[in-house]
Structures are given as C-alpha cells and as structure tokens.
Write a protein that holds these residues in place. Sequence first.
Motif, PDB file in Angstrom:
ATOM      1  N   HIS A  10      21.688 -14.362 -43.164  1.00  0.00           N
ATOM      2  CA  HIS A  10      21.899 -14.188 -44.601  1.00  0.00           C
ATOM      3  C   HIS A  10      22.731 -15.355 -45.118  1.00  0.00           C
ATOM      4  O   HIS A  10      23.457 -16.007 -44.374  1.00  0.00           O
ATOM      5  N   ARG A  11      22.648 -15.591 -46.403  1.00  0.00           N
ATOM      6  CA  ARG A  11      23.496 -16.581 -47.072  1.00  0.00           C
ATOM      7  C   ARG A  11      24.324 -15.822 -48.099  1.00  0.00           C
ATOM      8  O   ARG A  11      23.785 -15.323 -49.093  1.00  0.00           O
ATOM      9  N   LEU A  12      25.634 -15.735 -47.858  1.00  0.00           N
ATOM     10  CA  LEU A  12      26.503 -14.885 -48.668  1.00  0.00           C
ATOM     11  C   LEU A  12      27.368 -15.707 -49.609  1.00  0.00           C
ATOM     12  O   LEU A  12      27.867 -16.773 -49.251  1.00  0.00           O
ATOM     13  N   SER A  13      27.581 -15.165 -50.804  1.00  0.00           N
ATOM     14  CA  SER A  13      28.486 -15.788 -51.765  1.00  0.00           C
ATOM     15  C   SER A  13      29.107 -14.700 -52.626  1.00  0.00           C
ATOM     16  O   SER A  13      28.655 -13.544 -52.621  1.00  0.00           O
ATOM     17  N   GLY A  14      30.167 -15.055 -53.353  1.00  0.00           N
ATOM     18  CA  GLY A  14      30.775 -14.121 -54.294  1.00  0.00           C
ATOM     19  C   GLY A  14      31.256 -12.834 -53.651  1.00  0.00           C
ATOM     20  O   GLY A  14      31.902 -12.841 -52.594  1.00  0.00           O
ATOM     21  N   GLU A  15      30.910 -11.697 -54.266  1.00  0.00           N
ATOM     22  CA  GLU A  15      31.375 -10.391 -53.804  1.00  0.00           C
ATOM     23  C   GLU A  15      30.890 -10.085 -52.392  1.00  0.00           C
ATOM     24  O   GLU A  15      31.613  -9.495 -51.595  1.00  0.00           O
ATOM     25  N   GLN A  16      29.658 -10.485 -52.068  1.00  0.00           N
ATOM     26  CA  GLN A  16      29.150 -10.227 -50.720  1.00  0.00           C
ATOM     27  C   GLN A  16      29.959 -10.977 -49.669  1.00  0.00           C
ATOM     28  O   GLN A  16      30.248 -10.443 -48.596  1.00  0.00           O
ATOM     29  N   ALA A  17      30.314 -12.216 -49.955  1.00  0.00           N
ATOM     30  CA  ALA A  17      31.112 -13.006 -49.006  1.00  0.00           C
ATOM     31  C   ALA A  17      32.473 -12.364 -48.793  1.00  0.00           C
ATOM     32  O   ALA A  17      32.962 -12.270 -47.659  1.00  0.00           O
ATOM     33  N   LEU A  18      33.100 -11.911 -49.885  1.00  0.00           N
ATOM     34  CA  LEU A  18      34.396 -11.258 -49.764  1.00  0.00           C
ATOM     35  C   LEU A  18      34.283  -9.962 -48.965  1.00  0.00           C
ATOM     36  O   LEU A  18      35.127  -9.677 -48.106  1.00  0.00           O
ATOM     37  N   ALA A  19      33.245  -9.188 -49.219  1.00  0.00           N
ATOM     38  CA  ALA A  19      33.050  -7.942 -48.463  1.00  0.00           C
ATOM     39  C   ALA A  19      32.869  -8.236 -46.977  1.00  0.00           C
ATOM     40  O   ALA A  19      33.360  -7.488 -46.120  1.00  0.00           O
ATOM     41  N   PHE A  20      32.190  -9.347 -46.654  1.00  0.00           N
ATOM     42  CA  PHE A  20      31.952  -9.702 -45.256  1.00  0.00           C
ATOM     43  C   PHE A  20      33.257  -9.983 -44.521  1.00  0.00           C
ATOM     44  O   PHE A  20      33.464  -9.512 -43.392  1.00  0.00           O
ATOM     45  N   VAL A  21      34.162 -10.743 -45.130  1.00  0.00           N
ATOM     46  CA  VAL A  21      35.411 -11.078 -44.447  1.00  0.00           C
ATOM     47  C   VAL A  21      36.437  -9.949 -44.533  1.00  0.00           C
ATOM     48  O   VAL A  21      37.430  -9.960 -43.811  1.00  0.00           O
ATOM     49  N   ARG A  22      36.218  -8.977 -45.411  1.00  0.00           N
ATOM     50  CA  ARG A  22      37.162  -7.871 -45.569  1.00  0.00           C
ATOM     51  C   ARG A  22      36.800  -6.654 -44.722  1.00  0.00           C
ATOM     52  O   ARG A  22      37.658  -5.809 -44.449  1.00  0.00           O
ATOM     53  N   THR A  23      35.549  -6.523 -44.304  1.00  0.00           N
ATOM     54  CA  THR A  23      35.130  -5.296 -43.616  1.00  0.00           C
ATOM     55  C   THR A  23      35.854  -5.098 -42.291  1.00  0.00           C
ATOM     56  O   THR A  23      36.030  -6.042 -41.518  1.00  0.00           O
ATOM     57  N   ARG A  24      36.281  -3.867 -42.046  1.00  0.00           N
ATOM     58  CA  ARG A  24      36.916  -3.516 -40.767  1.00  0.00           C
ATOM     59  C   ARG A  24      36.061  -2.558 -39.971  1.00  0.00           C
ATOM     60  O   ARG A  24      36.362  -2.252 -38.825  1.00  0.00           O
ATOM     61  N   HIS A  25      34.999  -2.037 -40.564  1.00  0.00           N
ATOM     62  CA  HIS A  25      34.242  -0.958 -39.923  1.00  0.00           C
ATOM     63  C   HIS A  25      32.813  -1.355 -39.568  1.00  0.00           C
ATOM     64  O   HIS A  25      32.035  -0.503 -39.145  1.00  0.00           O
ATOM     65  N   ALA A  26      32.478  -2.621 -39.715  1.00  0.00           N
ATOM     66  CA  ALA A  26      31.102  -3.032 -39.480  1.00  0.00           C
ATOM     67  C   ALA A  26      30.878  -3.635 -38.103  1.00  0.00           C
ATOM     68  O   ALA A  26      29.764  -3.582 -37.579  1.00  0.00           O
ATOM     69  N   PHE A  27      31.923  -4.195 -37.491  1.00  0.00           N
ATOM     70  CA  PHE A  27      31.720  -4.950 -36.258  1.00  0.00           C
ATOM     71  C   PHE A  27      32.708  -4.525 -35.167  1.00  0.00           C
ATOM     72  O   PHE A  27      33.809  -4.053 -35.454  1.00  0.00           O
ATOM     73  N   GLY A  28      32.290  -4.738 -33.916  1.00  0.00           N
ATOM     74  CA  GLY A  28      33.171  -4.488 -32.775  1.00  0.00           C
ATOM     75  C   GLY A  28      33.688  -3.070 -32.731  1.00  0.00           C
ATOM     76  O   GLY A  28      32.944  -2.106 -32.948  1.00  0.00           O
ATOM     77  N   ASN A  29      34.991  -2.941 -32.463  1.00  0.00           N
ATOM     78  CA  ASN A  29      35.599  -1.607 -32.381  1.00  0.00           C
ATOM     79  C   ASN A  29      36.281  -1.224 -33.690  1.00  0.00           C
ATOM     80  O   ASN A  29      37.153  -0.367 -33.706  1.00  0.00           O
ATOM     81  N   GLU A  30      35.890  -1.871 -34.772  1.00  0.00           N
ATOM     82  CA  GLU A  30      36.372  -1.566 -36.120  1.00  0.00           C
ATOM     83  C   GLU A  30      37.876  -1.806 -36.280  1.00  0.00           C
ATOM     84  O   GLU A  30      38.553  -1.142 -37.057  1.00  0.00           O
TER      85      GLU A  30
END
Length: 576
Positions: free
Chosen positions: A290-310
């Motif tokens: 994916h190519r992320l920008s704006g709100e999506q980019a911020l959500a990507f770096v802010r998420t704690r529950h999407a990857f690994g052991n959360e």
Amino acid sequence: MDAQSRGRAEEIDPADQWVLNPRTGNYELRLGDSTAHQPRAGVTAPRKSPSAPGKPSTPSPAVPGPRRGDPPPGGRRGGRSRKGGGGGGRRKKALLITSGTLAFLLVGGAAAAYFYYDHLNGNLSVTDIAGAGTGGFKKDQAINILVIGTDKRTGAGNEAYGDKDSVGHADTTILFHVAKDRSNATALSIPRDLITDIPACPTKQPDGSTKEIKGTKGTRFNNSLGQEGRDAGCTMRTVKELTGIEVDNFMMVDFNAVKTLSTAVGGVPVCLEKAVDDEDSKLKLPQGEHRLSGEQALAFVRTRHAFGNESDLDRIKTQQQFLGSMMREMKSKETLTSPKKFFSLAEAATKSLTVDQGLGSIDKLTDLAGELKDIDLKNITFTTLPVLDNPAEKVKATVVVNQSLADPLLQMIRGDVSLTEVEKKEQAAKEAADADAKAKQDALLQGNKAPAADVRVNVYNGGGPKGAASTTLNWLQNTKGVPKASNLGNAPAKVGATQLEYAPNQADQARALAEMLGLPATAMKMGTADASARTPMKLTLGPDFQQPGTPLAAPVPQELPKDVQQAQADKAICAK
C-alpha cells in the motif's frame, strides 16, 4: 510553543507557484490565472543551473518580503556570498543527497536552497533548553540528535489521538547517532513505557526565568516531556542518564508531521503480511502493498493492536519500517526531481519542527544536513534499547532495561562502532584515520611514570557497575600499591565513558595509573593549569568500565548479542 499552533488557513501552496518555462529552462513564479504566462518582474525562480535565486521586487502573500536585518532570500547570514553563481547549485545538490537521513531532518535542511528562506525560518519553533546537551553538534565529532514524536493534540482531525488533557509526552523517541567519519548511523528507539529515573531539569519559563523541576525516580520514560512542565531539554537529560550518551540537539514533531510529510512526498509505501482491521486506530487495510499518506499514515504508525503481540515494542518496529520507507521514498528520483514535492516537503517539514536554539534556523539545519549527506541507507541501522517486562508488575504494562543486551549495544554507540559493515573503501579510510588518531593519543601515554606510592587519585562511579568505585579502590590499594587513592562514591553526573582528569604536572601519575587500569589514551583528559602538590587526580568510571585491570574497548559488530533487534534503512520489511 508547539510547531502546529501557527495557523495559516489562507496560505497558498508555494509548490503551485513555480512553473518550468521550457523556452528558458528556468522555474518562474506564477501568481494566478491572470499571470499564467507572464513571469513576475524582478523574480527569478530556482534554476536547474547552479545560479542563486533572485529577489522579489515587492512582497506577496505567498512570498513574504525581507525584514530589517534579514539575509537576502536564499542567502546566508553574516554577509557570505556565492561567488560565480555556483554555490546555490552545489548546496542544493548536497542537500538532495542528504535524503538518506531521517525524513524530517532531511527536508528541514533541504529547504535552505529556496528563495523564501526567511518564510521557512518563520515556520520553525525554537525552544531554549537551558543548557541541556553539548551546546550543539560539531563538524569533527560524532553527532547525537534526539528526535522526539510527541502525542500532543494539535490541529484539526487529531481529536482521536493522544491524551486529551495532556500537554504531550515523549511518545516516540529516537536517539540518532552519526559516526564521526560520517560513514554510518544508528537510530536507537527508546520505549515510551520504560521505567527509568528522570533527573532534575532546569527549564526556561515564558518570562525568561529558569525553574528547576524536581527529578522523579522509577517512572515512565515518556513523562520526561510535558509532564510537570518538562520540556525537551529534560528528555535530553533523561537520555544521557539512561544511556551515558550526551545529546547535541533535539528535533520534535507532533501528529501532524506524519500526515503532512507522508502527503508531501506522495505517500509512503508499506507492506502487510496480513490484513489489518484495528478499531482503535481506524486502520483497515488488506494484505499486500500500500502507499499511505495523511490519516492512513498516522493510523499506521499509531496502531498498537495490528501487529506482533500488540505491544508498544512491536509498534516501534512498525514505526522504524515506516521511517525507513520514507527515507527510501525521499531518495527516489521521483521525489528529488519534482519541484512540487520538494516545495511541499520544505513547507511541511519546517511547519512540523520544534528545535533547540542550536538548530533554530534554516542555515543551521542546512549545516547539519551537509554533515549527513554521504551516509548510505544500507549503513543506517534502526535498533531498540533492549528491555524486559517489569518484574515488579503482575499485570505487565511497563518494561525495564535488559542490561545484558543493552550494555554491549550502548557501548558500541558510545565507542562510535557501526552496527553495519561499511564499504571496504570507507572502512579502509576509517581504519587509517583511527590509526592516525590512536598514534597521536598514544603519545600521551609515552614518558615517565610515577611510582605507585606517589599516585594520588579520587575514584568516582559515573555509570559503571554498582560498587565499581569501591572495588577499584580496594584493587589499587591492595594489589597495585596505591595508598593515596580514595573512593568518593557516585559522580555528580554520569559520563559517557571512563575518564581520568589530571593537571599537566600530574602527567607522570596519570600515565602510571593508565597503565595499571588499562586506560586508553582517549580516556586521558589533561587540564591547562598545574595542580598543587597534594591535589589528587579525578578518575570517573563510566559504562565502559567492567572491572579493575580490564582494558576498555568497544565490542566489534560480531560481538553484539543476536537478540538485539536491528533493521537497515535500505531494506523493505513487511509488517506482520
């Protein structure tokens, strides 16, 4: 003041003001449809050729006019000129190459080539850090820049993020270490939930006075910023206490930086090993690229529950992957050759930045960018301070330093040892320079050595193992015959490495003690004035000290424990 508190609702995007004239090969300023085919009188836009940009005849809303005492647009303060018209092009070229560094650090420096120099200076926010750090990076030394991402809520659309009533925490913190020879860099992430001690912090107040904020023991690292009135200078002091590394400068951004920079660069490529649907961050993406920008980019770096052991530790890895991808994107031909992207990046970066006084102008950011221009992405390593779950907690919410893994990693950074294998040519040059420096330093150890009984020294523990000062005292007195040694306990402040301070007329004592302890010449700090006959030398044991008689040396890359997390900036890694 936070970087995003300056509203510019009606501002025109400077990137849309410049158009390439195919007949002349120059960029020209276009101010609207009525002048779409006429360059403004007296204005010369940035050129492909290395000529200096011209000066507008009158100010416009998009192009602020100069103020009294300001340098000419695109120029430098202090009256320096670009002889022959070539300086601007060389300067711009050097700044373009700098895209191998952290994204916002790159574009902060890159902006100086443009004519709206003073306009960009006005975008920056500057904090007086009351003497924290070294006073600023130096061209002939290793550089340590503290990059802070704060969770302060600022700007429209950020209501869903951060702590509603908080003035901001040190939410994302990266200590960016640049090698003395500029061949490599290490980006050390510090977990926000790390339990540590925050030292007392002198903090500048709005009225110009200085207030000392009391230290706190056993608290989260992210409380080093914002809480109880702490500023970024306090975070710098906390990092020094934690790592033994003194910070030169800081750069701070908030939520808007991720949104504006990712948008300005045209989106940041990311890869997902699995589909993501996180209700908290509102990130919903299918598996794949994916190519992320704006709100999506911020959500990507802010998420704690999407990857690994959360956990926050896995979020750190995601953020490192995002930054590495942004670096690669900014280094791409599509970004470097696009005037629109370049202008947009300059605006976005400078509006997002809060810096200390040592980086408080486009000139100073450009100087820093020049120091980083030759670092290859493959020699930039992201890593994280090794930690363990806090053993004092039943419900695991915080972490503590894993000393067995952290000590060799920090020792390598303090010793300016690369975590990657630099090119053979670069390595050969580095080894030659190191050999020359070592020969000069070793000369300090050559000469007469005083008898052990005549050596006077006070021993302090400035970051060495617990009890190191008393252990060293016993060893000196009982094993090496140094009766005039004294243990003075903990040093007033931690040091980055073991050091022996002595006067010129104590050189024979210093050489004798250095030989006993296996101190390198780099640990020898000779003063300028002679000492009285009974004045002792000062030995401060640092984090590199293991035990008396064991030579001090940084480990080589092969000795770094395998469990220390690493990722190189040139490699794309899929989040999982």
